[in-house]
Design an enzyme around this catalytic site. Sequence first.
Site, PDB file in Angstrom:
ATOM      1  CB  SER A  75     -13.627   8.064 -26.911  1.00 37.85           C
ATOM      2  OG  SER A  75     -13.263   8.551 -28.181  1.00 37.85           O
ATOM      3  CE  LYS A  86     -12.399  12.048 -26.921  1.00 36.02           C
ATOM      4  NZ  LYS A  86     -11.583  11.276 -27.856  1.00 36.02           N
TER       5      LYS A  86
END
Length: 217
Positions: A131, A168
């Site tokens: 990701s 993230k």
Amino acid sequence: MTQRLTARQQNVYAFIVKTINDHGYPPTRAEIAQALGFRSPNAAEEHLRALERKGAIRIVRNTSRGIRLPLKASRDDAQTPHNPVQGLPIIGEVAAGSPMLAAEHIDRYCPLPPEYFTPRADYLLRVHGVSMKDAGILEGDLLAVHRTEHVRDGQIIVARLDDDVTVKRFSRQGNRVQLLAENSDFAPIDIDLRTQTLDIEGVGVGVIRGGNGQALG
């Protein structure tokens, strides 16, 4: 260590430490060049000489694996259960609701001084998944993390959301937070702080390429 290392020198040094930890011997120039994307072993040699000048390593001449770590703890007494290698803990799987640095989460220690990262790192987190690949954080890497709850927009963070720990990019507007992937295949994670709990475990301060084993991300 008497002088601060550049980011590239940190990467070379970290790869040397990891290779010694994993295999019991240092890498060759060719292995360093291949792992870190240098065009030739000669480029690796230049970084090794810079590390030697700064006191980070000692080079034994005329041998392919002639790299020594002056500050490395003795292997004879560093790997016992009651005397772990000093350095940064490498965090593996994190159980739901338990502290990040709980003993059961620590796979092993990496004898890399926390001060090699700015701000200083408190632990290394194994990365799982793709990701964050467009930010250069790949499957199997080790993310160096500085423990803090105070983060800014745009920083790459380690966050705990419900029972999951994730890496993230942080973005906030008022009570709305987005955790953004660096991969177009992944949608943002939207959080309303009025109804959801988001715990910040720290901010990423560096990446060590090519850790191994099970990971978080």
